[in-house]
Design a protein around this motif. Sequence first.
Motif, mmCIF file in Angstrom:
data_model
loop_
_atom_site.group_PDB
_atom_site.id
_atom_site.type_symbol
_atom_site.label_atom_id
_atom_site.label_comp_id
_atom_site.label_asym_id
_atom_site.label_seq_id
_atom_site.Cartn_x
_atom_site.Cartn_y
_atom_site.Cartn_z
ATOM 1 N N ALA A 177 45.552 80.909 -35.396
ATOM 2 C CA ALA A 177 44.683 80.825 -36.573
ATOM 3 C C ALA A 177 45.356 80.022 -37.684
ATOM 4 C CB ALA A 177 44.331 82.223 -37.068
ATOM 5 N N LEU A 178 46.628 80.259 -37.883
ATOM 6 C CA LEU A 178 47.369 79.574 -38.946
ATOM 7 C C LEU A 178 47.363 78.058 -38.725
ATOM 8 C CD1 LEU A 178 50.403 82.037 -39.127
ATOM 9 C CD2 LEU A 178 48.760 81.649 -40.958
ATOM 10 N N SER A 179 47.745 77.653 -37.527
ATOM 11 C CA SER A 179 47.857 76.217 -37.283
ATOM 12 C C SER A 179 46.475 75.563 -37.257
ATOM 13 C CB SER A 179 48.590 75.971 -35.962
ATOM 14 O OG SER A 179 47.986 76.722 -34.920
ATOM 15 N N GLN A 180 45.512 76.277 -36.743
ATOM 16 C CA GLN A 180 44.163 75.710 -36.681
ATOM 17 C C GLN A 180 43.619 75.462 -38.077
ATOM 18 O OE1 GLN A 180 41.612 77.859 -34.061
ATOM 19 N NE2 GLN A 180 39.775 76.673 -34.598
ATOM 20 N N ARG A 181 43.757 76.463 -38.950
ATOM 21 C CA ARG A 181 43.260 76.290 -40.308
ATOM 22 C C ARG A 181 43.994 75.168 -41.044
ATOM 23 N NH1 ARG A 181 40.611 80.015 -44.291
ATOM 24 N NH2 ARG A 181 40.760 78.842 -46.230
ATOM 25 N N ALA A 182 45.281 75.054 -40.765
ATOM 26 C CA ALA A 182 46.064 74.000 -41.407
ATOM 27 C C ALA A 182 45.760 72.638 -40.787
ATOM 28 C CB ALA A 182 47.551 74.312 -41.289
ATOM 29 N N GLY A 183 45.131 72.655 -39.636
ATOM 30 C CA GLY A 183 44.834 71.402 -38.959
ATOM 31 C C GLY A 183 46.072 70.742 -38.369
ATOM 32 N N VAL A 184 47.024 71.565 -37.996
ATOM 33 C CA VAL A 184 48.243 71.004 -37.395
ATOM 34 C C VAL A 184 48.500 71.681 -36.054
ATOM 35 C CG1 VAL A 184 49.237 70.600 -39.684
ATOM 36 C CG2 VAL A 184 49.823 72.683 -38.414
ATOM 37 N N GLU A 242 49.680 76.533 -47.263
ATOM 38 C CA GLU A 242 48.408 76.821 -47.923
ATOM 39 C C GLU A 242 47.471 77.616 -47.012
ATOM 40 O OE1 GLU A 242 47.295 72.948 -49.307
ATOM 41 O OE2 GLU A 242 48.460 73.174 -51.151
ATOM 42 N N ALA A 243 47.440 77.240 -45.760
ATOM 43 C CA ALA A 243 46.621 78.003 -44.820
ATOM 44 C C ALA A 243 47.164 79.425 -44.677
ATOM 45 C CB ALA A 243 46.611 77.306 -43.465
ATOM 46 N N ALA A 244 48.480 79.536 -44.707
ATOM 47 C CA ALA A 244 49.120 80.828 -44.461
ATOM 48 C C ALA A 244 48.890 81.798 -45.615
ATOM 49 C CB ALA A 244 50.618 80.627 -44.223
ATOM 50 N N ILE A 245 48.879 81.291 -46.853
ATOM 51 C CA ILE A 245 48.608 82.164 -47.995
ATOM 52 C C ILE A 245 47.282 82.873 -47.762
ATOM 53 C CG2 ILE A 245 47.995 82.224 -50.437
ATOM 54 C CD1 ILE A 245 49.871 79.839 -50.850
ATOM 55 N N GLU A 246 46.311 82.086 -47.368
ATOM 56 C CA GLU A 246 44.971 82.611 -47.167
ATOM 57 C C GLU A 246 44.937 83.622 -46.013
ATOM 58 O OE1 GLU A 246 42.722 81.823 -49.321
ATOM 59 O OE2 GLU A 246 41.144 83.000 -48.347
ATOM 60 N N ILE A 247 45.495 83.234 -44.888
ATOM 61 C CA ILE A 247 45.367 84.066 -43.683
ATOM 62 C C ILE A 247 46.270 85.290 -43.730
ATOM 63 C CG2 ILE A 247 45.590 84.087 -41.177
ATOM 64 C CD1 ILE A 247 44.519 81.352 -41.073
ATOM 65 N N PHE A 248 47.511 85.117 -44.150
ATOM 66 C CA PHE A 248 48.388 86.294 -44.303
ATOM 67 C C PHE A 248 47.799 87.256 -45.336
ATOM 68 C CE2 PHE A 248 52.261 83.713 -42.831
ATOM 69 C CZ PHE A 248 52.317 84.348 -41.621
ATOM 70 N N GLY A 249 47.255 86.678 -46.415
ATOM 71 C CA GLY A 249 46.686 87.514 -47.468
ATOM 72 C C GLY A 249 45.532 88.354 -46.959
ATOM 73 N N ARG A 250 44.722 87.764 -46.116
ATOM 74 C CA ARG A 250 43.531 88.488 -45.646
ATOM 75 C C ARG A 250 43.816 89.412 -44.479
ATOM 76 N NH1 ARG A 250 38.864 87.119 -48.065
ATOM 77 N NH2 ARG A 250 38.772 85.083 -49.056
ATOM 78 N N HIS A 251 44.700 89.002 -43.589
ATOM 79 C CA HIS A 251 44.885 89.793 -42.369
ATOM 80 C C HIS A 251 46.256 90.415 -42.211
ATOM 81 C CE1 HIS A 251 41.003 88.268 -41.119
ATOM 82 N NE2 HIS A 251 41.407 87.048 -41.409
#
Lengths: 239, 239
Positions: A44-51, A26-35
């Motif tokens: 950034a991916l792991s931080q947003r996912a909280g893992v 779910e975090a990756a959809i957002e971040i890959f989509g934007r950047h």
Amino acid sequence: MSMANTAQFDARGRSRGEDVRLKLIEAAIEIFGRHGFEGASTRALSQRAGVNQQAIPYYFGGKSGLYLAVADHIAERLKALIGPVGARIGLRVAADHTPKAGKTLEAAEARALLIELLETMAGVLVNEEAASWARFIVREQMEPTEAFERIYEKIMARLIEAARGLIAAIVREDPSSEAVRLRAVALIGQILVFRVAHAAVMRQLGWQKIGPRELDAIHTVIRRAVGAITPANALMSAP
Amino acid sequence: MSMANTAQFDARGRSRGEDVRLKLIEAAIEIFGRHGFEGASTRALSQRAGVNQQAIPYYFGGKSGLYLAVADHIAERLKALIGPVGARIGLRVAADHTPKAGKTLEAAEARALLIELLETMAGVLVNEEAASWARFIVREQMEPTEAFERIYEKIMARLIEAARGLIAAIVREDPSSEAVRLRAVALIGQILVFRVAHAAVMRQLGWQKIGPRELDAIHTVIRRAVGAITPANALMSAP
DNA sequence: GTCTATAGTCGGATAGAC
DNA sequence: GTCTATCCGACTATAGAC
């Protein structure tokens, strides 16, 4: 209780690992989509996912694995949301190809089904969730990778095919003809533009977001566009 | 000849510096378009341009400066290609707003102008140069930055406005009404889809590229779409 | 099964020679 | 005005502790 940790489950019955996987996707959809792929850092991916950052190589074999997992996830969700309608229409169209008594697909029915199909697609586009899917998919359209392949095969191709079958029934032409394919593409373009030329559309229409009211407006566009589909000679006979 | 090196000029009368600037911008359109801002490295940019890596900070103040320069360049080129037609139509529409004898913009003329406008836009899209512009712009639509602002203000807004004026003349409604704006967006969507859902469209239509033959197909779509624009009540009165 | 620490690579921009 | 050399920060993935 001397056994070592085996899979643990959360309140929703998801194992811990599944939970981490999903959070990352779910975090990756957002971040890959934007950047984009290169623009997204595993930090950034792991931080947003909280893992933990290392969950990415662990669960997906690396950043690229996560990227493909995102594509599969989006295709899956789209299929769940639009697939049923698409499949039903696909069957109805197929039945028309082997016509038996009373099974012929009349223009009026085809129009109704086409409106249903397009409104379903539009309904998905309206969803805020779809905004992030759209960013991901549109990037893939520009520079297709394996990820595009998966989404296209799993859902896009079927939807366009269903639309073509219905259009063919309305204009009484071959569904594989270029004319029908063009009509299908143009039709879908009128919906896609709301997500794809997002920034420009929002400004033009003074919209802040695409919500229920905006969906109504898009429905108007759909009904008008479907209404405008007529056999070529019928168009010529107009005043 | 004791003077220090002043600006040197090439065969086309471009100073050396201008030449490097242009090479970088052209390479950057391609690379930023395909990989996004973060995905494009200054090494890749300078290598493709065939210039030194340090030319980027030198001429553009950095990677971000180059990015904005690309946006300005694209807006400029689009304006040069489509602007004249857009401006002419804008004037014609404006003349309609202050109607004098014989100046009224009739539906037939508005349709012809609208087809001209859209075909010009389509012609630009067909251009292989436009493929890279499209990649750049579409990215900006998803995640708008200052670059989008520049392109939108300089050219997009004017074109949509011109289209709205013509549509308004055809359907006899207020050009600022949501109904007209929606029609304009849907109309443009039917053209944009060919560039924006590029990968999917190519597959659907079995096209390898968008060339002259494909442009003809898009023209068909345009003429049909413009033909389908009718005042709402006229649509209702159809059989 | 999940974490911390770190190795090895590549990023953009600055400094100074020519 | 243009180049080479280089710095330092950020990146991903691996190794090994817990």
